[in-house]
Design a protein around this motif. Structure first.
Motif, short mmCIF file in Angstrom:
data_model
loop_
_atom_site.label_atom_id
_atom_site.label_comp_id
_atom_site.label_asym_id
_atom_site.label_seq_id
_atom_site.Cartn_x
_atom_site.Cartn_y
_atom_site.Cartn_z
N ILE A 125 9.83 -2.18 7.85
CA ILE A 125 9.25 -0.90 8.26
C ILE A 125 9.16 -0.85 9.78
N LYS A 126 9.92 0.08 10.37
CA LYS A 126 9.89 0.19 11.82
C LYS A 126 8.66 1.00 12.25
N PHE A 127 8.43 1.00 13.54
CA PHE A 127 7.30 1.71 14.11
C PHE A 127 7.30 3.18 13.71
N PHE A 128 6.19 3.66 13.18
CA PHE A 128 6.01 5.02 12.70
C PHE A 128 6.87 5.37 11.49
N ARG A 129 7.40 4.33 10.81
CA ARG A 129 8.07 4.54 9.53
C ARG A 129 7.15 4.06 8.42
N TYR A 130 7.52 4.40 7.17
CA TYR A 130 6.69 3.97 6.06
C TYR A 130 7.55 3.56 4.89
N ALA A 131 6.92 2.96 3.90
CA ALA A 131 7.64 2.60 2.67
C ALA A 131 6.63 2.60 1.53
N TYR A 132 7.14 2.74 0.31
CA TYR A 132 6.28 2.57 -0.86
C TYR A 132 6.39 1.13 -1.28
N ILE A 133 5.28 0.46 -1.36
CA ILE A 133 5.30 -0.96 -1.67
C ILE A 133 4.39 -1.23 -2.86
N ASN A 134 4.86 -2.09 -3.74
CA ASN A 134 4.12 -2.39 -4.95
C ASN A 134 3.27 -3.63 -4.76
N ILE A 135 1.99 -3.49 -5.02
CA ILE A 135 1.11 -4.68 -4.98
C ILE A 135 0.42 -4.71 -6.33
N ASP A 136 0.66 -5.79 -7.09
CA ASP A 136 0.00 -5.93 -8.40
C ASP A 136 0.19 -4.71 -9.28
N SER B 247 -7.71 6.59 -0.94
CA SER B 247 -8.40 5.66 -0.05
C SER B 247 -7.38 5.20 0.98
N GLN B 248 -7.91 4.73 2.11
CA GLN B 248 -7.02 4.27 3.18
C GLN B 248 -7.60 3.05 3.86
N ILE B 249 -6.75 2.07 4.09
CA ILE B 249 -7.16 0.83 4.77
C ILE B 249 -6.22 0.62 5.94
N ILE C 213 -2.55 1.60 5.00
CA ILE C 213 -2.22 1.55 3.58
C ILE C 213 -2.94 2.68 2.86
N TYR C 214 -2.18 3.50 2.12
CA TYR C 214 -2.76 4.62 1.38
C TYR C 214 -2.61 4.35 -0.11
N GLY C 215 -3.69 4.56 -0.86
CA GLY C 215 -3.58 4.34 -2.30
C GLY C 215 -4.70 5.02 -3.05
N LYS C 216 -4.50 5.13 -4.37
CA LYS C 216 -5.51 5.79 -5.19
C LYS C 216 -6.30 4.82 -6.05
N SER C 217 -5.83 3.58 -6.18
CA SER C 217 -6.58 2.64 -7.02
C SER C 217 -6.50 1.22 -6.47
N ASN C 218 -7.52 0.45 -6.85
CA ASN C 218 -7.58 -0.97 -6.46
C ASN C 218 -7.57 -1.22 -4.95
N MET C 219 -7.93 -0.22 -4.19
CA MET C 219 -7.97 -0.40 -2.75
C MET C 219 -9.12 -1.33 -2.37
N THR D 31 0.78 -1.68 -8.66
CA THR D 31 0.42 -0.35 -8.17
C THR D 31 1.21 -0.05 -6.89
N ASN D 32 1.63 1.20 -6.74
CA ASN D 32 2.39 1.61 -5.56
C ASN D 32 1.47 2.09 -4.45
N TYR D 33 1.77 1.63 -3.25
CA TYR D 33 1.00 2.08 -2.09
C TYR D 33 1.96 2.58 -1.03
N LEU D 34 1.51 3.58 -0.28
CA LEU D 34 2.30 4.03 0.87
C LEU D 34 1.80 3.22 2.05
N ILE D 35 2.71 2.49 2.71
CA ILE D 35 2.30 1.67 3.84
C ILE D 35 3.12 2.09 5.06
#
Lengths: 371, 126
Positions: free
Chosen positions: A180-191, A152-154, A210-216, A193-197
């Motif tokens: 996170i600079k412009f056009f860069r990304y990071a893996y960030i943990n929310i609750d 999923s993506q938000i 924000i890209y993730g597979k659960s709890n989006m 779960t890891n998300y690519l932001i």
């Protein structure tokens, strides 16, 4: 458009569908999905993104992973822009042998041997087949996996995006985001779960995808609960048009090259061989048509120049076609983009329902971007 | 949702009111709600001869272009010129100040609904 009531129909739903229902979104079919067109009014949602922050469900987009020892060379063969091992997102086109655009997409360098291609929803199957065919031709032995249904993506977009992310998920997260600079990304943990932001987006505003597979669905709901305005497809289109970001199907297609579309910055002609390169070399400073922006020259009320409407020169010759048009809520008037054959832009008109309206060429982007 | 009982309605969400030899035509509140932000209205020229069912103009919102159909045959007598400069006003008084045009006619409107019938019609369409 009809709300789908048939449980056996072929339209898919994103993981966030119930959130859209809770918010009374108007649901319409789009790219094989039931998607929110709007929650309140397109204008309110559009202006929320320009002045505050809006949140979009863009889970219909596709995610295709290319992995293998030779993945870097293969993706560079596939795509017009230069992809490197620097961990970042890169915007690019993917061309056919005639330099026509198969799709425009984002490529995330996940690792030296792993690349995530984020493609347009309407092109997922086409792109997946295309990449597989080219892999055979190229001799790529790695894996090409279509994970579109798993992800999923938000998108949260607008000058107050950071503020709202902090309100929703805390200061620690906000601090991670600010790295996170412009056009860069990071893996960030929310609750847990890891998300690519990534700091990317399709609105011309500062924001994140924000890209993730659960709890989006929970992330979406949380953002709305702290005051981010939910935004649908209608405002997504008016926002990207104001920022003059092209839309595949309207401004880009397989008969149009990235150089014609003004996407010179995603075509690296000094790169080793890639699909479409030889034709693109001949188009350098020498395209048959060119994408321009325009508005109608009059102080009176004007209609909207829409996709397919013709551009005529002063002698009634057809010299171009509108690719995208709409109403700019910031400029409070219609704006449009068109492909034009000539270089002479004097006294040209747009034909709207058999009436000619004189047009004024505008420099793109229509509005200054604040990313 | 307002559907004045003294007017008649067409399947294309227009209303019509006959006063002697003048038919006044507009669009319904339902139509205005469905259209969204109205940015432009194309009117026929006064003096134009119309056949019932002809497409005679256009109401353009940010999302779409919708045809205005002649609900009755006749000649265009008057158009609501202030609406040309402020098409967004269509939304504020669609049955009153924001009428669209007046048609000179001696014909009787065919294929029109009463307020009750129109109310049912839009409920079924939903």
């Amino acid at each position: 458009m009809r709300l789908s009531t048939n449980p056996n129909n072929e339209l898919k739903r994103t993981a966030l569908f119930n959130e859209h229902k809770k918010l009374n979104a108007k649901i319409v079919p789009f790219a094989g999905y039931e998607m929110p067109l709007k929650y309140s009014t397109p204008e309110a949602e559009h202006l929320a993104v320009r002045n505050s922050a809006g949140v979009f469900d863009v889970s219909h987009m596709g995610e295709i992973f290319v992995k293998g020892k030779d993945a870097l060379n293969f993706v560079n063969y596939l795509l017009t822009n230069k992809i490197t091992t620097v961990k970042r997102a890169t915007y690019t086109t993917m061309c056919n042998k005639n330099a026509g655009i198969v799709d425009d997409l984002l490529v995330y360098t996940i690792d030296d041997e792993e690349y995530l291609l984020v493609v347009n929803a309407s092109n997922i199957e086409k792109d997946y087949k295309w990449i597989q065919n080219l892999a055979k031709e190229y001799g790529f032995n790695g894996s090409i996996i279509n994970e579109s249904l798993e992800y999923s993506q938000i998108a949260i977009q607008g000058p107050k995006s950071s503020e709202f992310m902090e309100k929703a998920f805390g200061t620690d997260l906000k601090n991670q985001l600010s790295e996170i600079k412009f056009f860069r990304y990071a893996y960030i943990n929310i609750d847990k779960t890891n998300y690519l932001i990534s700091r990317t987006g399709y609105t011309g505003e500062f924001g994140y995808e924000i890209y993730g597979k659960s709890n989006m669905d929970k992330i979406f709901a949380k953002l709305v609960s702290v005051g981010v305005v939910p935004c649908g497809l209608a405002s997504r289109d008016s926002l990207r048009l104001e920022a003059s970001l092209p839309l595949y199907g309207n401004d880009l297609d397989n008969e149009t090259s990235p150089l014609e579309a003004g996407l010179d910055f995603v075509v690296k002609l000094d790169k080793e061989n890639f699909v479409g390169k030889d034709i693109l070399l001949t188009q350098k400073n020498n395209t048959n048509k060119k994408l321009i922006g325009f508005k109608i020259k009059t102080d009176e009320r004007k209609p909207i120049p829409r996709h397919g409407y013709k551009i005529m020169d002063s002698e009634q010759n057809e010299i171009g076609t509108v690719s995208s048009g709409g109403f700019s809520y910031l400029l409070q008037e219609p704006i449009a983009m068109a492909y034009i054959k000539n270089n002479n832009f004097e006294n040209i008109n747009v034909d709207i329902r058999n009436k000619l309206y004189p047009i004024e060429i505008l420099e793109l982007p229509f509005i200054k971007k604040n990313k | 949702m307002s559907i004045p009982s003294e007017l008649n309605y067409t399947k294309d969400h227009e209303w019509i009111k006959i006063d002697g030899e003048t038919a006044t035509v507009g669009v319904t509140e339902h139509a205005v709600n469905e259209l969204g932000d109205i940015v432009f209205i194309e009117f026929p020229e006064p003096g134009t001869e119309l056949e019932a069912g002809d497409s005679i103009g256009v109401i353009e919102s940010t999302k779409a272009v919708s045809d205005i159909f002649a609900p009755i045959s006749g000649i265009v007598e008057e158009i609501n010129t202030p609406l040309q400069d402020a098409p967004e006003d269509l939304a504020s008084d669609p049955y009153g100040e924001s009428w669209l045009l007046k048609i000179k006619t001696t014909a009787k409107p065919e294929d029109v609904m009463t307020a009750e019938e129109y109310k049912k019609y839009i409920e079924e369409e939903a």
